[in-house]
Write an enzyme that holds these catalytic residues in place. Sequence first.
Site, PDB file in Angstrom:
ATOM      1  N   TYR A   1     -42.418  17.013 -39.560  1.00  0.00           N
ATOM      2  CA  TYR A   1     -41.735  15.837 -40.102  1.00  0.00           C
ATOM      3  C   TYR A   1     -42.750  14.734 -40.413  1.00  0.00           C
ATOM      4  O   TYR A   1     -42.716  14.123 -41.494  1.00  0.00           O
ATOM      5  CB  TYR A   1     -40.708  15.349 -39.087  1.00  0.00           C
TER       6      TYR A   1
ATOM      7  N   LYS B   1     -43.519  12.943 -44.050  1.00  0.00           N
ATOM      8  CA  LYS B   1     -43.292  11.512 -44.267  1.00  0.00           C
ATOM      9  C   LYS B   1     -44.581  10.776 -44.606  1.00  0.00           C
ATOM     10  O   LYS B   1     -44.571   9.789 -45.353  1.00  0.00           O
ATOM     11  CB  LYS B   1     -42.597  10.898 -43.054  1.00  0.00           C
TER      12      LYS B   1
END
Length: 274
Positions: free
Chosen positions: A155, A159
């Site tokens: 993740y 991002k």
Amino acid sequence: MARFAGATAVVTGGGSGIGAALTRALTSAGANVVCTDLDVAAAEAVVGATAGAPGTSRAAALDVTDGDAVRALIDEVVSTDGRIDLMFNNAGIVLGGNTELLAPDQWDHIIDVNIRGVVHGVAAAYPHMIRQGSGHIVNTASMAGLAPAGLLTSYVMTKHAVVGLSLALRTEAAARGVGVLALCPAAVDTPILDAPGVGGFTGRTYYLSGQGIRTPYAPDRLAREALGAIVDDKPLLVVPVQARMAWRFSRMAPGLMQKLAATFVADQRVRQQL
């Protein structure tokens, strides 16, 4: 929010969480919104709840990993409305847990949604905005894209990519009359907090204990602040204040921040028996 009255907006991942809040905020400000989601029934429920708002909204099924489908939807919006003023690349997923437990197909899936999904939205909307000489692209990143910590490795990677894409594109798009904003909130009260991880990872415990935040941020507040950040032409929106402090600290003392993150991850492994 007169800036948004009559504007045409597309929101991906609009069936819940931040996307649903953005749809509500935009219609309240008078925008005409296409609320898209892989789960079209969820998008339709969000649209139904905006009845009576100054703006309008409609739901559409969209898989952001399908570049052709994203382009076709944006082209249809421009054909119908004559323009696209706001593109919110918001759809995203998370998969927490020990990195060695992630299978190759899980890496592929989060890259497809969180990175390629944003790229597809930019590639579809940005050329129209260039021709118009105006528009704004808003990409939902995360505090994880500014101050990384383990157990969210995949993740965090995606991002960081969204933040980098947004800041780089912003410097290029400025001369074309197009704005770019990256949303970088800490834990927001959305279903992503409870998304299943690997190896028994519990997201809500991780997010709320790791950022000095005991109460997750309200998505409707984030959405209103996002519209304000568009008006102010900000490059990043980092909320709440604890997140801004952590971000600044990570920039001033990256080595120390890494040590603190390592301690936090070790504590999480003990807490969650990972």
